[in-house]
Design a protein around this motif. Structure first.
Motif, short mmCIF file in Angstrom:
data_model
loop_
_atom_site.label_atom_id
_atom_site.label_comp_id
_atom_site.label_asym_id
_atom_site.label_seq_id
_atom_site.Cartn_x
_atom_site.Cartn_y
_atom_site.Cartn_z
N SER A 1 5.56 10.90 1.61
CA SER A 1 4.52 9.91 1.21
C SER A 1 4.75 9.36 -0.10
O SER A 1 5.24 9.99 -1.05
CB SER A 1 3.02 10.42 1.17
OG SER A 1 2.80 11.02 2.43
N LEU A 2 4.84 8.03 -0.12
CA LEU A 2 5.03 7.31 -1.48
C LEU A 2 3.83 6.44 -1.99
O LEU A 2 3.31 5.85 -1.17
CB LEU A 2 6.41 6.38 -1.36
CG LEU A 2 7.50 6.81 -0.99
CD1 LEU A 2 8.71 5.80 -0.63
CD2 LEU A 2 8.11 7.91 -1.82
N GLN A 3 3.42 6.67 -3.00
CA GLN A 3 2.20 5.99 -3.59
C GLN A 3 2.75 4.97 -4.85
O GLN A 3 3.51 5.40 -5.68
CB GLN A 3 1.10 6.87 -4.13
CG GLN A 3 0.62 8.06 -3.15
CD GLN A 3 -0.41 8.83 -3.55
OE1 GLN A 3 -0.48 8.90 -4.79
NE2 GLN A 3 -1.09 9.43 -2.71
N PRO A 4 2.09 3.78 -4.93
CA PRO A 4 2.33 2.93 -6.03
C PRO A 4 1.72 3.15 -7.14
O PRO A 4 0.72 3.87 -7.24
CB PRO A 4 1.84 1.70 -5.24
CG PRO A 4 0.60 2.05 -4.67
CD PRO A 4 1.14 3.18 -3.83
N ARG A 5 2.43 2.93 -8.33
CA ARG A 5 2.10 3.45 -9.88
C ARG A 5 2.06 2.27 -10.43
O ARG A 5 2.81 1.25 -10.41
CB ARG A 5 3.09 4.55 -10.13
CG ARG A 5 2.82 6.05 -9.41
CD ARG A 5 1.50 6.51 -10.07
NE ARG A 5 1.58 7.82 -9.41
CZ ARG A 5 1.18 8.13 -8.03
NH1 ARG A 5 0.67 7.32 -7.27
NH2 ARG A 5 1.28 9.47 -7.98
N GLY B 1 0.74 -1.21 0.22
CA GLY B 1 -0.19 -0.05 -0.04
C GLY B 1 0.85 1.31 0.06
O GLY B 1 2.15 1.29 -0.35
N ASP B 2 0.19 2.53 0.37
CA ASP B 2 1.17 3.60 0.51
C ASP B 2 2.15 3.50 1.34
O ASP B 2 1.93 2.76 2.59
CB ASP B 2 -0.13 5.02 0.75
CG ASP B 2 -0.95 4.90 -0.40
OD1 ASP B 2 -0.84 4.54 -1.46
OD2 ASP B 2 -2.00 5.94 -0.18
N LYS C 1 4.32 6.05 4.20
CA LYS C 1 4.80 7.01 4.78
C LYS C 1 5.98 7.06 5.71
O LYS C 1 6.07 6.38 6.64
CB LYS C 1 3.23 7.45 5.62
CG LYS C 1 3.61 8.99 6.14
CD LYS C 1 2.28 9.39 6.76
CE LYS C 1 1.36 9.78 5.81
NZ LYS C 1 0.03 10.28 6.32
#
Length: 523
Positions: free
Chosen positions: A505-509, A471-472, A474
């Motif tokens: 914050s890091l979000q998957p792509r 998931g995300d 942080k």
């Protein structure tokens, strides 16, 4: 083991002591080797080398053992068809082709004179002489000197004499009061100025009054002159026109020249040595005029003379040959004596014999049947395979036509010359555009070239990889630290300061690509 002798193919042919049979063109090879008595006493082989491969280039016959007819018979009996046969010349040279060698010498002299006359003001020369100790004015720091005369100075092309006359000398700069008085011709060591100049027509000398400066170097030089230690003057000048002296051999008069500076030098004023009088090397800067533009080139006078003589001989030989062909030998000799070129003689000869008759026919004399028989493919195949005797024999007719065309054109071919009749008979040429059906593509699937793709420099720099994420992400971080401050008074209280925190914050792509592949491509 067979031994070879490395040789050079000279430019001047035929050879004086041997008959030469050229089997293939020598221009096809990089170097040559020779085997003496290869085919028997007095018959030598000439081998041509090209990229490690060796093949027979020519055969030489000793003229003392074989006559011309015997040499040709040997070639025929042994199935050799030379592209050119040159009998021994008995030592005959190009000089003997020209019937008037005196005319050639005169032409060469005129060529050298033209080169010498083209010296222009781009070159500054020097010559030295002793100071005439006229009264020295120590208060005004002036000295009367003679800076040049008509004494001959030896140059690489002969003796040079500066004519001292008002018509020959350009004194505009030297008489301006701004001309420099230097030390040893060094423009960065100016020790004075030339105040005035005067041409002494009786003694044929140029005199000047120079004034020394007050710098350290100028003071030192003036003291040396006053004490008689430095007593030599050298003049710097440029020549714009030289003429041969009709009264003295190998002497040239400077009919137009310009003095540009005078220098105090230490070299004694001698006839053959000194600044501007030393024995010069065989090379000298000479201005050569080309297409109206002045350029400087360093020429070797001996080489120029040799080249000029060779060019004059070639030109004269062509004029004599053309005049004899049209029974106008007297006109040819007149053109040579007047120094005309072969192009000028052609125009003059055309006016004499009439414009309807061609001066030089370029036809090889081929019949219509022979024109149809001529095959460029056989000729090219023979040139590409010089060691293949069958290919050489098949193209014997084409080579014979090429030799006839070479005689008609007046030139030699590096490969093969097409006769004028053959060229006129061709309607169109073969090319890869109109005849594209005759060529096939060479598909090289194993050499597939992939597209260039971007490469991440962050990964190569050692960035940390996070794996196993779902998931995300942080990540906390400190955005600012506590700040310290100076306490202004004794016993004073410190101010409160706290750090501040934040997060990254890091979000998957998701990265995707879709390619439609057909069944035909898969097959």
């Amino acid at each position: 083991m067979e031994s070879f002798t490395e040789i050079d193919i000279p430019e001047s042919r035929p050879y004086p002591n041997e008959h030469a049979a050229r089997i293939t063109d020598p221009k096809l090879y990089d170097e040559f080797k020779r085997t003496n008595d290869k085919f028997g006493p007095g018959i030598d082989a000439i081998w041509g080398l090209k990229e490690g491969e060796i093949s027979l280039q020519g055969i030489r016959f000793d003229k003392n053992k074989y006559t011309v007819d015997e040499a040709k018979k040997w070639l025929k009996d042994n199935d050799y068809t030379p592209i050119k046969f040159e009998p021994a010349t008995e030592g005959r040279t190009m000089d003997q082709v020209i019937e008037t060698p005196e005319v050639i010498d005169e032409i060469v002299e005129e060529v050298i004179e033209d080169i010498v006359e083209q010296r222009k003001e781009l070159e500054v020369l020097h010559r030295a002489m002793a100071v005439e100790m006229s009264p020295i004015n120590e208060e005004k720091r002036t000295v009367q000197i003679a800076i040049s005369s008509e004494e001959p100075v030896e140059r690489s092309f002969g003796m040079e004499v500066l004519e001292h006359s008002a018509e020959a000398m350009d004194l505009s700069f030297l008489a301006s009061g701004r001309a420099p008085f230097l030390m040893d011709h060094d423009p960065e060591k100016q020790i004075g100025v030339i105040e005035s100049v005067e041409l002494d027509s009786n003694s044929r000398r140029l005199r000047a009054k120079v004034r020394f400066g007050k710098g350290a170097l100028a003071n030192e030089a003036f003291s040396d002159v006053a004490d008689g230690i430095r007593a030599n003057i050298s003049v710097g000048y440029s020549i714009s026109k030289l003429e041969r002296d009709p009264k003295k051999a190998n002497t040239y008069l400077a009919k137009k020249w310009r003095p540009v500076e005078a220098s105090l030098v230490s070299i004694p004023a001698d006839v053959t040595v000194g600044v501007g009088r030393s024995w010069e090397s065989s090379t000298q800067n000479i201005t050569v005029i080309s297409n109206g533009e002045k350029t400087m080139s360093e020429l070797d006078i001996a080489a120029v003379e040799a080249q000029a003589k060779q060019a004059a001989q070639r030109n004269a030989a062509q004029i004599v040959e053309l005049g004899a062909r049209h029974n106008k030998s007297d006109l040819a000799h007149k053109a040579i004596s007047e120094g005309r070129s072969i192009e000028e003689f052609r125009g003059e000869l055309l006016e004499v014999i009439g414009s309807k008759k061609a001066l030089e026919s370029q036809d090889a004399g081929m019949s219509k049947k022979e024109i149809k028989r001529f095959s460029i493919m056989r000729a090219v195949n023979a040139l590409a395979n010089p060691t293949d005797r069958r290919a050489q024999e098949a193209a014997a007719f084409e080579f014979e036509c090429s030799r006839a065309a070479a005689e008609a054109y007046g030139r030699t071919a590096q490969g093969i010359l097409l006769p004028a009749e053959v060229l006129r008979n061709w309607k169109r040429d073969l090319n890869s555009s109109d005849e594209s059906a005759l060529f096939s593509d060479d598909f090289r699937g194993g050499d597939f070239i992939d597209v260039l793709r971007n490469s991440s420099s962050v990964m190569q720099a050692g960035a940390r990889m996070l794996t196993g994420l779902s998931g995300d992400v942080k990540i906390p971080r400190k955005t600012a630290g506590a700040a310290a401050a100076w306490i202004s008074t004794e016993g004073g209280a410190a101010s409160e300061s706290e750090m501040t925190v934040g997060s990254v914050s890091l979000q998957p792509r998701t990265l995707g690509c879709f390619t439609d592949v057909t069944r035909q491509l898969l097959i």
